[in-house]
Design a protein around this motif. Structure first.
Motif, PDB file in Angstrom:
ATOM      1  N   ARG A   6     -28.645  23.311 -41.446  1.00 29.19           N
ATOM      2  CA  ARG A   6     -27.286  22.956 -41.042  1.00 29.19           C
ATOM      3  C   ARG A   6     -26.283  23.698 -41.909  1.00 29.19           C
ATOM      4  O   ARG A   6     -26.500  23.877 -43.112  1.00 29.19           O
ATOM      5  CB  ARG A   6     -27.101  21.452 -41.181  1.00 29.19           C
ATOM      6  N   TRP A  20     -25.297  14.301 -34.696  1.00 28.90           N
ATOM      7  CA  TRP A  20     -25.567  15.703 -34.405  1.00 28.90           C
ATOM      8  C   TRP A  20     -25.037  16.536 -35.554  1.00 28.90           C
ATOM      9  O   TRP A  20     -24.354  16.038 -36.432  1.00 28.90           O
ATOM     10  CB  TRP A  20     -24.937  16.170 -33.079  1.00 28.90           C
ATOM     11  N   SER A  21     -25.335  17.812 -35.536  1.00 28.78           N
ATOM     12  CA  SER A  21     -24.776  18.758 -36.507  1.00 28.78           C
ATOM     13  C   SER A  21     -23.773  19.634 -35.778  1.00 28.78           C
ATOM     14  O   SER A  21     -24.009  20.032 -34.635  1.00 28.78           O
ATOM     15  CB  SER A  21     -25.883  19.636 -37.095  1.00 28.78           C
ATOM     16  N   ASN A  22     -22.677  19.953 -36.437  1.00 27.33           N
ATOM     17  CA  ASN A  22     -21.707  20.863 -35.836  1.00 27.33           C
ATOM     18  C   ASN A  22     -22.257  22.274 -35.717  1.00 27.33           C
ATOM     19  O   ASN A  22     -21.929  22.993 -34.778  1.00 27.33           O
ATOM     20  CB  ASN A  22     -20.414  20.913 -36.659  1.00 27.33           C
ATOM     21  N   CYS A  23     -23.088  22.668 -36.683  1.00 30.39           N
ATOM     22  CA  CYS A  23     -23.567  24.048 -36.715  1.00 30.39           C
ATOM     23  C   CYS A  23     -24.973  24.085 -37.315  1.00 30.39           C
ATOM     24  O   CYS A  23     -25.204  23.538 -38.387  1.00 30.39           O
ATOM     25  CB  CYS A  23     -22.612  24.893 -37.547  1.00 30.39           C
ATOM     26  N   TYR A  31     -25.899  28.285 -33.858  1.00 31.59           N
ATOM     27  CA  TYR A  31     -25.604  27.409 -32.728  1.00 31.59           C
ATOM     28  C   TYR A  31     -24.472  26.475 -33.135  1.00 31.59           C
ATOM     29  O   TYR A  31     -24.614  25.717 -34.098  1.00 31.59           O
ATOM     30  CB  TYR A  31     -26.832  26.584 -32.346  1.00 31.59           C
ATOM     31  N   SER A  33     -22.143  23.381 -31.967  1.00 36.70           N
ATOM     32  CA  SER A  33     -22.004  22.289 -31.002  1.00 36.70           C
ATOM     33  C   SER A  33     -20.656  22.351 -30.307  1.00 36.70           C
ATOM     34  O   SER A  33     -19.723  23.000 -30.787  1.00 36.70           O
ATOM     35  CB  SER A  33     -22.120  20.939 -31.710  1.00 36.70           C
ATOM     36  N   GLY A  34     -20.544  21.627 -29.217  1.00 39.57           N
ATOM     37  CA  GLY A  34     -19.270  21.557 -28.511  1.00 39.57           C
ATOM     38  C   GLY A  34     -18.166  21.060 -29.426  1.00 39.57           C
ATOM     39  O   GLY A  34     -18.272  19.978 -30.001  1.00 39.57           O
ATOM     40  N   GLU A 122     -13.682  21.536 -24.208  1.00 41.15           N
ATOM     41  CA  GLU A 122     -14.709  21.521 -25.247  1.00 41.15           C
ATOM     42  C   GLU A 122     -15.444  22.850 -25.151  1.00 41.15           C
ATOM     43  O   GLU A 122     -15.743  23.314 -24.056  1.00 41.15           O
ATOM     44  CB  GLU A 122     -15.661  20.355 -25.030  1.00 41.15           C
ATOM     45  N   GLU A 124     -18.660  25.292 -26.792  1.00 41.54           N
ATOM     46  CA  GLU A 124     -19.822  25.499 -27.649  1.00 41.54           C
ATOM     47  C   GLU A 124     -20.098  26.991 -27.702  1.00 41.54           C
ATOM     48  O   GLU A 124     -19.708  27.737 -26.808  1.00 41.54           O
ATOM     49  CB  GLU A 124     -21.037  24.708 -27.163  1.00 41.54           C
TER      50      GLU A 124
END
Length: 135
Positions: A6, A20-23, A31, A33-34, A122, A124
């Motif tokens: 992360r 969740w993880s943002n990144c 990756y 996230s939205g 949003e 991603e």
């Protein structure tokens, strides 16, 4: 074999643990996230139109990708969810302020709603660190 880790950017509020993880980065692939235009206080949405919200979101994406060791032009794919597709040109206008050269592949989807009525879009993203070096 690549490991997953992360990435945190101090400017982007992380969700509570266990959601969740943002990144997340695996090898050279990032990756994101939205992202929405939520501010530091998640009840506050920054901007009341697509252009302003898109700028807030693209800045968050840029901050996360830079924290992962990349840059915005390393983004290869975006998915954008909008509640008013007729206003997509405002999203494209903001996007031009963050990208140059070859723009990422992109999917634009109209949805009936997002997490709060004030959230208009949003976004991603997927980036490949270092791929823009040749541009």
């Amino acid at each position: 074999m690549h490991t997953k880790h992360r990435v945190i950017a101090s400017s982007v509020k992380e969700p509570p643990p266990g959601l969740w993880s943002n990144c997340v980065v695996v090898g050279e692939v990032v990756y994101v996230s939205g992202m929405t235009a939520r501010g530091p206080d998640p009840e506050v949405i920054l901007g009341s139109d697509e252009y302003t919200q898109a700028k807030v979101i693209f800045q968050k994406i840029e901050d996360l990708i830079e924290a992962a060791g990349g840059r915005m032009n390393d983004v290869v794919k975006m998915t954008i969810y909008v509640t008013r597709i007729a206003r997509n040109t405002e999203v494209w206008r903001a996007r031009k302020e963050f990208f140059s050269g070859d723009f990422p592949a992109c999917t634009l989807v109209e949805v009936s709603s997002l997490a709060k009525p004030e959230i208009l879009l949003e976004i991603e993203a997927i980036a490949h660190i270092g791929c823009s070096a040749a541009l």
